[in-house]
Design a protein around this motif. Structure first.
Motif, mmCIF file in Angstrom:
data_model
loop_
_atom_site.group_PDB
_atom_site.id
_atom_site.type_symbol
_atom_site.label_atom_id
_atom_site.label_comp_id
_atom_site.label_asym_id
_atom_site.label_seq_id
_atom_site.Cartn_x
_atom_site.Cartn_y
_atom_site.Cartn_z
ATOM 1 N N UNK A 293 26.834 55.651 -53.037
ATOM 2 C CA UNK A 293 27.399 56.537 -54.031
ATOM 3 C C UNK A 293 28.789 56.067 -54.395
ATOM 4 N N UNK A 294 29.219 56.444 -55.580
ATOM 5 C CA UNK A 294 30.613 56.225 -55.960
ATOM 6 C C UNK A 294 31.425 57.273 -55.227
ATOM 7 N N UNK A 295 32.373 56.823 -54.414
ATOM 8 C CA UNK A 295 33.117 57.741 -53.558
ATOM 9 C C UNK A 295 33.741 58.870 -54.369
ATOM 10 N N UNK A 296 33.667 60.069 -53.824
ATOM 11 C CA UNK A 296 34.243 61.276 -54.403
ATOM 12 C C UNK A 296 33.597 61.650 -55.740
ATOM 13 N N UNK B 86 28.675 41.959 -44.485
ATOM 14 C CA UNK B 86 28.663 42.539 -45.820
ATOM 15 C C UNK B 86 29.870 43.448 -45.996
ATOM 16 N N UNK B 87 30.442 43.395 -47.205
ATOM 17 C CA UNK B 87 31.537 44.291 -47.584
ATOM 18 C C UNK B 87 31.247 44.826 -48.980
ATOM 19 N N UNK B 88 31.196 46.138 -49.127
ATOM 20 C CA UNK B 88 30.881 46.724 -50.422
ATOM 21 C C UNK B 88 32.064 46.582 -51.375
ATOM 22 N N UNK B 89 31.800 46.853 -52.649
ATOM 23 C CA UNK B 89 32.890 46.978 -53.600
ATOM 24 C C UNK B 89 33.727 48.200 -53.225
ATOM 25 N N UNK B 90 34.951 48.237 -53.691
ATOM 26 C CA UNK B 90 35.793 49.393 -53.417
ATOM 27 C C UNK B 90 35.302 50.601 -54.200
ATOM 28 N N UNK B 91 35.557 51.752 -53.628
ATOM 29 C CA UNK B 91 35.119 53.042 -54.171
ATOM 30 C C UNK B 91 33.601 53.183 -54.131
ATOM 31 N N UNK B 92 32.956 52.475 -53.187
ATOM 32 C CA UNK B 92 31.516 52.608 -52.951
ATOM 33 C C UNK B 92 31.303 52.991 -51.498
ATOM 34 N N UNK C 174 35.008 53.278 -44.547
ATOM 35 C CA UNK C 174 36.419 53.609 -44.698
ATOM 36 C C UNK C 174 36.542 54.761 -45.698
ATOM 37 N N UNK C 175 37.739 54.994 -46.163
ATOM 38 C CA UNK C 175 37.928 56.069 -47.128
ATOM 39 C C UNK C 175 37.184 55.789 -48.429
ATOM 40 N N UNK C 176 37.162 54.515 -48.872
ATOM 41 C CA UNK C 176 36.578 54.217 -50.179
ATOM 42 C C UNK C 176 35.793 52.909 -50.180
#
Length: 264
Positions: free
Chosen positions: A244-247, A217-223, A197-199
Motif C-alpha cells: 500500500x501507499x503509506x498513510x 529487496x528494498x521497496x520504493x519510499x512511501x510503500x 520502517x515508517x515509509x
C-alpha cells in the motif's frame, strides 16, 4: 474515487508474472469471497478519456447484480468486457499458507459503483470447496505445473531485531520517529526477515551460521507491505506482496524474486 486509486485499478491490478517458461501469467490476492464466488481485481485498458463513457454505458445496459441503497454492482455487458477487460478462464485458489483450496472458473466482470469508491472485479465460481474466513491468493491455472508450495513457519522476531537494527545503523538508514518492525519467517529452512520502517520496507536473508543478514529487496519510499505469500515457480522462491501507499488506502499486488528483482 481518488486519482491514485483510479490509476492503480487501471495499471497495477492484477500483477503480471513472467517466467522463463511461461507467457503472461496472473497472480494476486483475492479481494473477497462471497456465496462461493471469488472476486479479484479486473485488469482494464480504460483510461481517463474512456472511463466516464464506459461506466455510463454499463449503468444503462448492465444487469444489476446487487443493490443496497448505498452501492450497486452491475454485470458488465459482454461487448464491453471484450473491448476493455482481460480475464483468465480458470484460477487456482490458495490460502495464506500456500495450501491449494480449489479451482474456480470465470463467470463475468462486475462494476461496483459505491460511495466513495468504484471498482471492477472479475468474478469466479469456486469448484468443490467453501473457503473459511481469511486471506487468499490466486494464480492462473496455466501456472499449475510450474507452481510449488513453500513450507513456511513464523519465527520469534525478537531473536532478529538486534541484527536488523545494527544493519540500519551501519548503513546510515534513518529510522523516522524511531519506528520499525520485524517479521521473521523460515521457508524451506532458510530465514527471511521483513522489516517495515515508517515509509518503506526491506527484506533480508539471514545467515544462521554467521548470524548476519543480507539485503535482498528494498521497496520504493512511501510503500509499505501488509501481507505476503511465499511460493515457488520453477523452483525459484517468490513473494507475493500486498502493498500500500503509506498513510493512504491505495493498495496493489507485487510479485518479488528474492534476488532483489521485481518481475515484470
Amino acid at each position: 474515487m481518488k486519482i491514485t486509486q483510479l490509476l492503480l485499478s487501471f495499471i497495477l491490478f492484477p500483477f503480471i508474472l513472467h517466467s522463463q517458461n511461461l507467457s503472461k501469467i496472473d497472480a494476486g490476492e483475492v479481494v473477497y469471497i462471497q456465496d462461493n464466488k471469488v472476486y479479484i481485481q479486473a485488469e482494464s485498458s480504460l483510461n481517463f478519456d474512456t472511463y466516464e463513457k464506459v461506466t455510463k454505458t454499463i449503468k444503462a445496459q448492465g444487469e444489476i447484480v446487487s443493490s443496497n441503497g448505498h452501492s450497486t454492482s452491475y454485470k458488465i455487458p459482454q461487448h464491453i468486457v471484450d473491448a476493455y477487460f482481460k480475464h483468465l478462464p480458470f484460477i487456482i485458489l490458495f490460502d495464506g499458507k500456500s495450501k491449494e483450496l480449489g479451482k474456480a472458473h470465470f463467470l463475468h466482470v462486475e462494476f461496483y459503483d459505491g460511495s466513495p469508491s468504484t471498482d471492477f472485479y472479475c468474478v469466479y465460481q469456486i469448484e468443490n470447496v467453501t473457503p473459511n474466513q481469511g486471506y487468499y491468493f490466486y494464480i492462473s491455472s496455466l501456472l499449475k505445473d510450474h507452481f510449488d508450495v513453500a513450507n513456511q513457519k513464523t519465527l520469534d522476531e525478537g531473536n532478529y531485531e538486534k541484527v536488523v537494527l545494527e544493519y540500519y545503523q551501519s548503513n546510515n538508514i534513518s529510522l523516522l520517529y524511531d519506528y520499525y518492525s520485524v517479521e521473521a519467517i523460515e521457508i524451506n529452512d532458510e530465514v527471511f526477515l521483513l522489516s517495515k520502517l515508517q515509509n518503506q520496507y526491506f527484506i533480508f536473508n539471514y545467515n544462521k551460521e554467521s548470524e548476519s543478514i543480507k539485503e535482498v529487496y528494498r521497496s520504493e519510499k512511501n510503500v509499505c507491505f501488509i501481507r505476503f505469500y511465499p511460493f515457488f515457480v520453477d523452483d525459484k522462491l517468490k513473494l507475493l506482496m500486498k502493498e500500500l501507499e503509506c498513510e493512504t488506502d491505495a493498495m496493489w499486488d507485487n510479485v518479488l524474486s528474492l534476488e532483489g528483482q521485481v518481475l515484470k
